[in-house]
Design a protein around this motif. Sequence first.
Motif, PDB file in Angstrom:
ATOM      1  N   GLU B 610       0.856  -1.179   0.000  1.00  0.00           N
ATOM      2  CA  GLU B 610       0.000   0.000   0.000  1.00  0.00           C
ATOM      3  C   GLU B 610       0.890   1.226   0.000  1.00  0.00           C
ATOM      4  N   GLU B 611       0.572   2.172  -0.830  1.00  0.00           N
ATOM      5  CA  GLU B 611       1.311   3.431  -0.820  1.00  0.00           C
ATOM      6  C   GLU B 611       1.076   4.110   0.511  1.00  0.00           C
ATOM      7  N   ILE B 612       2.077   4.801   0.957  1.00  0.00           N
ATOM      8  CA  ILE B 612       1.901   5.519   2.214  1.00  0.00           C
ATOM      9  C   ILE B 612       1.650   6.988   1.922  1.00  0.00           C
ATOM     10  N   GLY B 613       0.492   7.444   2.297  1.00  0.00           N
ATOM     11  CA  GLY B 613       0.196   8.865   2.169  1.00  0.00           C
ATOM     12  C   GLY B 613       0.346   9.516   3.522  1.00  0.00           C
ATOM     13  N   LEU B 614       0.130  10.823   3.544  1.00  0.00           N
ATOM     14  CA  LEU B 614       0.265  11.533   4.797  1.00  0.00           C
ATOM     15  C   LEU B 614      -0.731  11.008   5.830  1.00  0.00           C
ATOM     16  N   ASN B 615      -1.960  10.703   5.331  1.00  0.00           N
ATOM     17  CA  ASN B 615      -2.986  10.174   6.228  1.00  0.00           C
ATOM     18  C   ASN B 615      -2.552   8.870   6.877  1.00  0.00           C
ATOM     19  N   ASP B 616      -1.906   8.019   6.063  1.00  0.00           N
ATOM     20  CA  ASP B 616      -1.450   6.738   6.598  1.00  0.00           C
ATOM     21  C   ASP B 616      -0.446   6.944   7.711  1.00  0.00           C
ATOM     22  N   VAL B 617       0.463   7.906   7.456  1.00  0.00           N
ATOM     23  CA  VAL B 617       1.476   8.181   8.467  1.00  0.00           C
ATOM     24  C   VAL B 617       0.805   8.647   9.755  1.00  0.00           C
ATOM     25  N   LEU B 618      -0.193   9.542   9.569  1.00  0.00           N
ATOM     26  CA  LEU B 618      -0.925  10.021  10.749  1.00  0.00           C
ATOM     27  C   LEU B 618      -1.631   8.870  11.446  1.00  0.00           C
ATOM     28  N   ASN B 619      -2.226   7.971  10.638  1.00  0.00           N
ATOM     29  CA  ASN B 619      -2.907   6.818  11.227  1.00  0.00           C
ATOM     30  C   ASN B 619      -1.955   5.950  12.024  1.00  0.00           C
ATOM     31  N   ILE B 620      -0.771   5.738  11.424  1.00  0.00           N
ATOM     32  CA  ILE B 620       0.216   4.915  12.120  1.00  0.00           C
ATOM     33  C   ILE B 620       0.577   5.554  13.448  1.00  0.00           C
ATOM     34  N   LEU B 621       0.765   6.887  13.392  1.00  0.00           N
ATOM     35  CA  LEU B 621       1.085   7.601  14.624  1.00  0.00           C
ATOM     36  C   LEU B 621      -0.025   7.442  15.648  1.00  0.00           C
ATOM     37  N   GLN B 622      -1.282   7.591  15.142  1.00  0.00           N
ATOM     38  CA  GLN B 622      -2.424   7.478  16.057  1.00  0.00           C
ATOM     39  C   GLN B 622      -2.501   6.080  16.653  1.00  0.00           C
ATOM     40  N   GLU B 623      -2.265   5.084  15.774  1.00  0.00           N
ATOM     41  CA  GLU B 623      -2.315   3.702  16.260  1.00  0.00           C
ATOM     42  C   GLU B 623      -1.305   3.488  17.373  1.00  0.00           C
ATOM     43  N   SER B 624      -0.107   4.023  17.159  1.00  0.00           N
ATOM     44  CA  SER B 624       0.906   3.784  18.178  1.00  0.00           C
ATOM     45  C   SER B 624       0.579   4.547  19.453  1.00  0.00           C
ATOM     46  N   GLN B 625      -0.084   5.726  19.253  1.00  0.00           N
ATOM     47  CA  GLN B 625      -0.510   6.451  20.457  1.00  0.00           C
ATOM     48  C   GLN B 625      -1.587   5.681  21.209  1.00  0.00           C
ATOM     49  N   GLU B 626      -2.510   5.096  20.410  1.00  0.00           N
ATOM     50  CA  GLU B 626      -3.583   4.282  20.993  1.00  0.00           C
ATOM     51  C   GLU B 626      -2.983   3.119  21.784  1.00  0.00           C
ATOM     52  N   ALA B 627      -1.980   2.486  21.163  1.00  0.00           N
ATOM     53  CA  ALA B 627      -1.318   1.360  21.813  1.00  0.00           C
ATOM     54  C   ALA B 627      -0.677   1.806  23.119  1.00  0.00           C
ATOM     55  N   LEU B 628      -0.066   2.994  23.054  1.00  0.00           N
ATOM     56  CA  LEU B 628       0.555   3.534  24.265  1.00  0.00           C
ATOM     57  C   LEU B 628      -0.478   3.745  25.365  1.00  0.00           C
ATOM     58  N   ARG B 629      -1.650   4.300  24.928  1.00  0.00           N
ATOM     59  CA  ARG B 629      -2.699   4.595  25.898  1.00  0.00           C
ATOM     60  C   ARG B 629      -3.198   3.308  26.545  1.00  0.00           C
ATOM     61  N   LEU B 630      -3.444   2.297  25.671  1.00  0.00           N
ATOM     62  CA  LEU B 630      -3.931   1.009  26.177  1.00  0.00           C
ATOM     63  C   LEU B 630      -2.933   0.411  27.157  1.00  0.00           C
ATOM     64  N   ASN B 631      -1.677   0.552  26.789  1.00  0.00           N
ATOM     65  CA  ASN B 631      -0.623   0.016  27.637  1.00  0.00           C
ATOM     66  C   ASN B 631      -0.660   0.668  29.018  1.00  0.00           C
ATOM     67  N   ARG B 632      -0.861   2.026  28.982  1.00  0.00           N
ATOM     68  CA  ARG B 632      -0.930   2.743  30.256  1.00  0.00           C
ATOM     69  C   ARG B 632      -2.108   2.250  31.081  1.00  0.00           C
ATOM     70  N   GLU B 633      -3.283   2.068  30.399  1.00  0.00           N
ATOM     71  CA  GLU B 633      -4.468   1.614  31.122  1.00  0.00           C
ATOM     72  C   GLU B 633      -4.248   0.248  31.735  1.00  0.00           C
ATOM     73  N   LEU B 634      -3.587  -0.592  30.932  1.00  0.00           N
ATOM     74  CA  LEU B 634      -3.318  -1.940  31.399  1.00  0.00           C
ATOM     75  C   LEU B 634      -2.452  -1.911  32.649  1.00  0.00           C
ATOM     76  N   GLN B 635      -1.469  -1.011  32.604  1.00  0.00           N
ATOM     77  CA  GLN B 635      -0.587  -0.877  33.754  1.00  0.00           C
ATOM     78  C   GLN B 635      -1.375  -0.451  34.986  1.00  0.00           C
ATOM     79  N   LEU B 636      -2.289   0.525  34.750  1.00  0.00           N
ATOM     80  CA  LEU B 636      -3.105   1.030  35.843  1.00  0.00           C
ATOM     81  C   LEU B 636      -3.931  -0.093  36.441  1.00  0.00           C
ATOM     82  N   LYS B 637      -4.568  -0.886  35.519  1.00  0.00           N
ATOM     83  CA  LYS B 637      -5.414  -1.999  35.956  1.00  0.00           C
ATOM     84  C   LYS B 637      -4.621  -2.987  36.787  1.00  0.00           C
ATOM     85  N   SER B 638      -3.442  -3.306  36.324  1.00  0.00           N
ATOM     86  CA  SER B 638      -2.684  -4.322  37.045  1.00  0.00           C
ATOM     87  C   SER B 638      -2.230  -3.785  38.397  1.00  0.00           C
ATOM     88  N   GLN B 639      -1.988  -2.437  38.417  1.00  0.00           N
ATOM     89  CA  GLN B 639      -1.656  -1.837  39.709  1.00  0.00           C
ATOM     90  C   GLN B 639      -2.835  -1.956  40.675  1.00  0.00           C
TER      91      GLN B 639
END
Lengths: 122, 887
Positions: B610-639
């Motif tokens: 798939e060609e990478i457009g600017l939107n894709d790059v933004l999506n990738i960034l958002q996905e990784s941010q989402e992953a980061l957020r989930l990770n934080r929540e998971l940490q909170l839950k386990s705490q």
Amino acid sequence: MKKKVLIVDDEPNIVMSLEYLMRKNEFEVFIARNGAEALELLSGKVPDLILLDIMMPDVDGYEICLIVKQNPRLIHTKVVFLSAKSKITDIEKGYDLGADLYITKPFSTRALLKSVNELLTD
Amino acid sequence: MSEWMVLVIAVIYLLALFFIAFQSEKYFARFSNNGFVYALSLMVYCTAWTFYGSVGYASTDGINFLAIYTGPLITIPFWWLVLRKMVRVTKTMRISSIADFISIRYGKNGRLGTLVAVACFVGIIPYIALQLKAIDNSVSIISEQISFDSSVFIVILLTVFAILFGARNVDANQRKPGLISAIAFESLVKLFAFLSVGVFVVYGLFNGWFDLFSQAAEKLDMNQLSTLSGDGDFADWFFISLVSAIAFLLLPRQFQVGSVEAGKEEHILTAMRVAPIYLLLINLFVVPIAFAGLILSPDSNSDFQVLSLPLLSGNGLLAMFVFLGGFSAATSMILVSTTALSTMMSNYVFIPLILKSKKEEAAERTDYHNILLFWRRISIVIIMLLAFSYFKFLTSKESLVSIGIISFIAVAQLAPAFFGGLYWKRANNKAATAAIISGLSIWFLFLVLPNIALELSDIFHNALFEAPNNIVTAFTEHMGLSRTSASIIMSLMANVLLYVYFSLATNQSAKEVNQAELFVDIYKYSKSYDSSVAWRGTAYFPDIKSLLNQFIGKDRTDTVLDRYARRHGIDWDANPKVDARVISYAERVLTGIIGPSSARIMVSNVVEEEEIGLNDVLNILQESQEALRLNRELQLKSQQLAKATEKLTSANAKLQEFSDLKNEFLYTVTHELRTPITSIRAMAELLEDHAEMPNEERAQFVGNIIYEAERMTKLISNVLDLEKFESGNQQLERAALDLKILIKEEVQALNPLIGNRNIEVKTEINSHLEPVFADEERIRQVITNLLSNAVKYCDQNEGLILITAYCQDDYVKVNVSNNGSGIKQEDISNIFDKFYQVKHQSVKKPTGHGLGLAICKNIIEMHKGKIGVELAYGMVRFSFSLPVYRK
């Protein structure tokens, strides 16, 4: 010659009963109302038998038993615990310290007398 | 010496060269991979133009010939910055030519690569023709009689060797140690040949430098030869220096040896030391030879004085060596140039055409390996054919130097796009295209078209063809510059202006942004290139493998993939699905063979990309941010979970503690019950067994039995009370209660307890004591308990009991003190615990079971009051306080 018995207990009514029982059965009776009195008496007398309560305010019965059994002068003195402590561990501790008999309260005066006589004729 | 003889010697020389190449390929690491060889290979810069032409240039224009060396010399200090970065980018991106470099930098743009390839092709063909001309001329000069045209043989010979050297391996990115060793060797041959003839001329034909220069001063017009005369000359010198400095790095052959074939970056440091010495040495005898030629044989072609002078003095052996020196200068240039050009042409012209015209068919084929080699060889043949035609077409009007300069200026048109791309992130594809096209157009108008037109006018004898030449001549004269300087300044100015303008005025594609970032910040990325490529897509390992098989053969495919797997710890068998990094790696391997745009097309055949457009790059960034957020929540839950577990554990421990307490309480209660029962049973048995017992004694025994029974009853009711309080089942019957009266009554009731003991009881009760809201019976119980305790524990001989009551804040406080010493400081915190006294009291309790105070505490706390004990003024003081009654 009369056998000598030392009664060590802090409950006056129990002491009274035991004293009456032993006197009636031809024992010479000495009485101590706490541990310290008992040790003081033992420094002078050599009883054939000690009827020993365990839970007393100052020196408890276990300590007295230990002292008696470690003293060569008292080597022929029989120690009988009379205690309300009825747990197995308490009884085992009593025998471990060298007691000749451990009888739990409340006891029967008749059974006590029988056991004591058997113990002393051995 | 016949022409045949010369040709045989040339063939022997080439075979020796090939032997060197073959040997060093075998012992690659030992021989060709060092800084000195790298430095010498860079000296492929010095061609037949230098070898023969410098003397010719010096003979007509004096020291101006030095301009093509001063440019590189002045810029040598910058090599560590610029050349090193070029090498790093080239190695990291697996670049195989300057066309690759520019194409990849501007978003892997195939058309731009084609443009660069064609520009180089057009610019370099005359240059190669120039070498052919030099060889041909030298052959005819050294041969005694000319019986046939040897140039055809020479071209065929060189074409064969060019294929042998340059197009044996399919992977253009793979280093060619053999070629490099041969080139380095040739650099030494041409240097020693030139030094030999120099020494021969200065010390053989003349008696040293002084003799030569004094004769020259006598016989020649020194003004014309040794100074820069006028503004135009200085401008020439400056502009030629400029394009020479660029050409040293960007000429296809220079890029080939300087960047593509570079071993270690440290070799650049060696080259920076060796290059100035080499350039100095090879120019050392140019002026003396030119002078000598002008003095001794003014009629000879000044371009070939190095050959004419030994021949003139009958030194045939030296002449042969000199011929080989010139031959090596020419062949090294041809070999490297054809290698570089053929790679560019096949990758950017032929392969894309094939792939485009029959994409379906191409995807099916499996013999790319051969197709690639075939087209690279065809490219070499075409280059040599065109160069040969150009050489045949070329008249003797132009000197060696002027053709070389024209090539330099053509290549200089790549400089803004090249260096801009290396240092300026904003620069984009459109800018590069516009810049190169504009520069080349002006180059063509100023330098190529007039020459062609002049040639045509000679052929067709039509004055019309002279028009372009006349216009350009008029224009440059108007500017007050030579045609060379004017063409350089005009072409580069248009080039740079358009480059800057389009870069600022237009935007980059997402892919270009990515590449620009990689190129400009190469040092940041070069170590982690594999992971930084923003390229999505999935593919299966067998597909990638068979694709590589087609191009680089099975063995090399296995080697390449094994190396990658080892470096990244990948097990191909375990996971046949490969990620973007592997795809990107395969693409780079292919880029080295067929160029980036063709590689992209081939790889995209097996990859669902798939060609990478600017939107894709933004999506990738958002996905990784989402992953980061989930990770934080998971940490909170386990705490939180850990916290909950902790709570549960401590609750369990508390329960266990409660259970232990309850067991202990039960044990203590039964133990406390055993004591009175013992007395009762013993006495009852004695009474029964001793009928003879006197009445007095009998009455005492019976009395004792009754006493012990009461004691038991009291204990049991206390336990039940306590149980009621603790379980919360006890109901309070609360009403307004006057403690004053209550205390007085209870103090009165103490008298029987005190009996005849010496105990003084004092009461101090505030007369305005406010009523409390309480259960009278329970409070009475508390007061009775505290008072009876005081009687029990006060001093046995001179007892003192002090009762005080007063209001404090919104509470009524009651204190009961005694002067006994029954309580120690360490007991205070535990004294309200159940059965506490049973274990620790030192004086035998007259009555009670250690439950009294625990019950008091419960009662007071149920009334929202406080109870405590303290040691003060030598007395033990129990006190409780209850809230004042409010209506």
